[in-house]
Write a protein that holds these residues in place. Structure first.
Motif, PDB file in Angstrom:
ATOM      1  N   LEU A  78       0.845  -1.200   0.000  1.00  0.00           N
ATOM      2  CA  LEU A  78       0.000   0.000   0.000  1.00  0.00           C
ATOM      3  C   LEU A  78       0.882   1.254   0.000  1.00  0.00           C
ATOM      4  O   LEU A  78       0.598   2.230  -0.703  1.00  0.00           O
ATOM      5  CB  LEU A  78      -0.908  -0.021   1.243  1.00  0.00           C
ATOM      6  CG  LEU A  78      -1.827   1.178   1.441  1.00  0.00           C
ATOM      7  CD1 LEU A  78      -2.770   1.354   0.260  1.00  0.00           C
ATOM      8  CD2 LEU A  78      -2.650   1.021   2.723  1.00  0.00           C
TER       9      LEU A  78
ATOM     10  N   LEU B  36      -4.978  -4.782  -2.960  1.00  0.00           N
ATOM     11  CA  LEU B  36      -5.720  -3.845  -2.103  1.00  0.00           C
ATOM     12  C   LEU B  36      -6.963  -4.508  -1.524  1.00  0.00           C
ATOM     13  O   LEU B  36      -7.293  -4.318  -0.352  1.00  0.00           O
ATOM     14  CB  LEU B  36      -6.110  -2.592  -2.902  1.00  0.00           C
ATOM     15  CG  LEU B  36      -4.958  -1.640  -3.249  1.00  0.00           C
ATOM     16  CD1 LEU B  36      -5.451  -0.531  -4.171  1.00  0.00           C
ATOM     17  CD2 LEU B  36      -4.346  -1.034  -1.996  1.00  0.00           C
ATOM     18  N   GLY B  37      -7.635  -5.312  -2.349  1.00  0.00           N
ATOM     19  CA  GLY B  37      -8.825  -6.032  -1.875  1.00  0.00           C
ATOM     20  C   GLY B  37      -8.461  -7.009  -0.768  1.00  0.00           C
ATOM     21  O   GLY B  37      -9.139  -7.087   0.259  1.00  0.00           O
ATOM     22  N   ALA B  40      -7.703  -5.109   2.477  1.00  0.00           N
ATOM     23  CA  ALA B  40      -8.928  -4.629   3.133  1.00  0.00           C
ATOM     24  C   ALA B  40      -9.623  -5.790   3.842  1.00  0.00           C
ATOM     25  O   ALA B  40     -10.047  -5.676   5.003  1.00  0.00           O
ATOM     26  CB  ALA B  40      -9.861  -4.007   2.103  1.00  0.00           C
ATOM     27  N   TYR B  41      -9.716  -6.943   3.151  1.00  0.00           N
ATOM     28  CA  TYR B  41     -10.344  -8.114   3.760  1.00  0.00           C
ATOM     29  C   TYR B  41      -9.546  -8.565   4.987  1.00  0.00           C
ATOM     30  O   TYR B  41     -10.117  -8.898   6.032  1.00  0.00           O
ATOM     31  CB  TYR B  41     -10.432  -9.263   2.743  1.00  0.00           C
ATOM     32  CG  TYR B  41     -10.928 -10.545   3.372  1.00  0.00           C
ATOM     33  CD1 TYR B  41     -12.280 -10.762   3.562  1.00  0.00           C
ATOM     34  CD2 TYR B  41     -10.040 -11.516   3.806  1.00  0.00           C
ATOM     35  CE1 TYR B  41     -12.741 -11.911   4.177  1.00  0.00           C
ATOM     36  CE2 TYR B  41     -10.482 -12.676   4.424  1.00  0.00           C
ATOM     37  CZ  TYR B  41     -11.833 -12.871   4.605  1.00  0.00           C
ATOM     38  OH  TYR B  41     -12.281 -14.005   5.218  1.00  0.00           O
ATOM     39  N   VAL B  43      -7.624  -6.937   7.086  1.00  0.00           N
ATOM     40  CA  VAL B  43      -7.784  -6.095   8.277  1.00  0.00           C
ATOM     41  C   VAL B  43      -9.120  -6.436   8.965  1.00  0.00           C
ATOM     42  O   VAL B  43      -9.173  -6.619  10.190  1.00  0.00           O
ATOM     43  CB  VAL B  43      -7.701  -4.601   7.902  1.00  0.00           C
ATOM     44  CG1 VAL B  43      -8.093  -3.723   9.069  1.00  0.00           C
ATOM     45  CG2 VAL B  43      -6.281  -4.253   7.430  1.00  0.00           C
TER      46      VAL B  43
END
Lengths: 127, 144
Positions: A78, B36-37, B40-41, B43
């Motif tokens: 990120l 990125l997906g 996010a999952y 976390v």
């Protein structure tokens, strides 16, 4: 730290994730076809299976290792995406510090859960 | 990675296009989007699964929130993203280490490019990712 070193860690963490997340996915999601980790009569997400894994040193150690490797790999990825957009020095610093703090916080929280789970399981059984 | 002295003019728009880019460039975009997906999952996954430290009631309550057909489809998408990101990541590591890119040769017409050498690996990676994703689909929806 130099970006070259951080990048090497990123790849190294990727290899660790490949093995451990591969195992995690096989246990949790390919259970019908593989049945690698079987608690008789219980699905992998049922409490009975959770307790069996939480009590195992192998699972506790690999959970924490996977947690650390995946958080590093994910947040470094990120950071790459964000810094590639050429932010100013203030935002750059915010990204570096912010992602490090969030990553370390999540690591501490996840590690606490992995270490506290066996105690919660034995308390639930009245032990 | 820093891009000192090379301003990234296209920014995020550069993920979807910006020139006569090859097939591998779109794998780069897909690698980033799936990455990125997955982050996010992951976390959310840390918070949901940490409920096990609070005992069986908290665990069952958390599992109750993330059950149902919509979550199952979402979980499968995460599995498919994992399959692609993992296999494509292996491809990237192989190329990073200098394998599967062909030997350096003199630039004599007709030019052979490294991209031409890499393409077979990219095709193989996509096929393996598709097989893993299909296997997951079988386990998620047919055998379950």
């Amino acid at each position: 730290m130099r970006d070259r070193t951080l990048w090497t860690w990123h790849i190294g963490a990727g290899v660790v994730i490949l093995v451990l997340l591969g195992l995690h996915m096989a246990i949790m999601h390919l259970d019908q076809s593989l049945g690698i980790f079987g608690t008789p009569g219980a699905e992998p997400v049922e409490w009975e299976s959770v307790v069996a894994r939480a009590g195992s040193l192998f699972f506790t150690v690999t959970y924490v290792l996977l947690l650390g490797a995946a958080l590093y790999h994910g947040f470094y990825g990120l950071r790459n995406i964000l810094l590639e957009l050429n932010p100013g020095p203030g935002i750059r610093r915010l990204v570096n510090v912010g992602l490090t703090v969030i990553g370390l916080g999540l690591f501490a929280f996840g590690t606490w859960a992995a270490l506290a789970a066996p105690g919660a399981a034995s308390m639930a059984m009245g032990g | 990675m820093e891009s000192r002295g090379h301003p990234n003019r296209l920014g995020i728009r550069g993920w979807v296009g910006g020139g006569r880019w090859g097939f591998e460039r779109y794998l780069y975009t897909l690698h980033r989007v799936t990455g990125l997906g997955l982050l996010a999952y992951f976390v959310l996954h840390i918070f949901v699964t940490s409920s096990r430290a609070l005992g069986p009631e908290a665990w069952d309550q958390a599992m109750g929130v993330v059950s149902g057909p919509l979550f199952m489809i979402g979980e499968y998408l995460v599995f498919a993203a994992f399959a692609f990101h993992a296999v494509n990541g292996i491809r990237l590591a192989i190329i990073e280490l200098g394998y599967a890119v062909g030997r350096p040769i003199e630039p004599v017409y007709p030019y052979a490019t490294s991209v031409g050498r890499q393409r077979r690996l990219a095709r193989a990676a996509l096929m393996i990712a598709a097989v893993v994703a299909l296997w997951g689909g079988l386990d998620f929806f047919v055998l379950a």
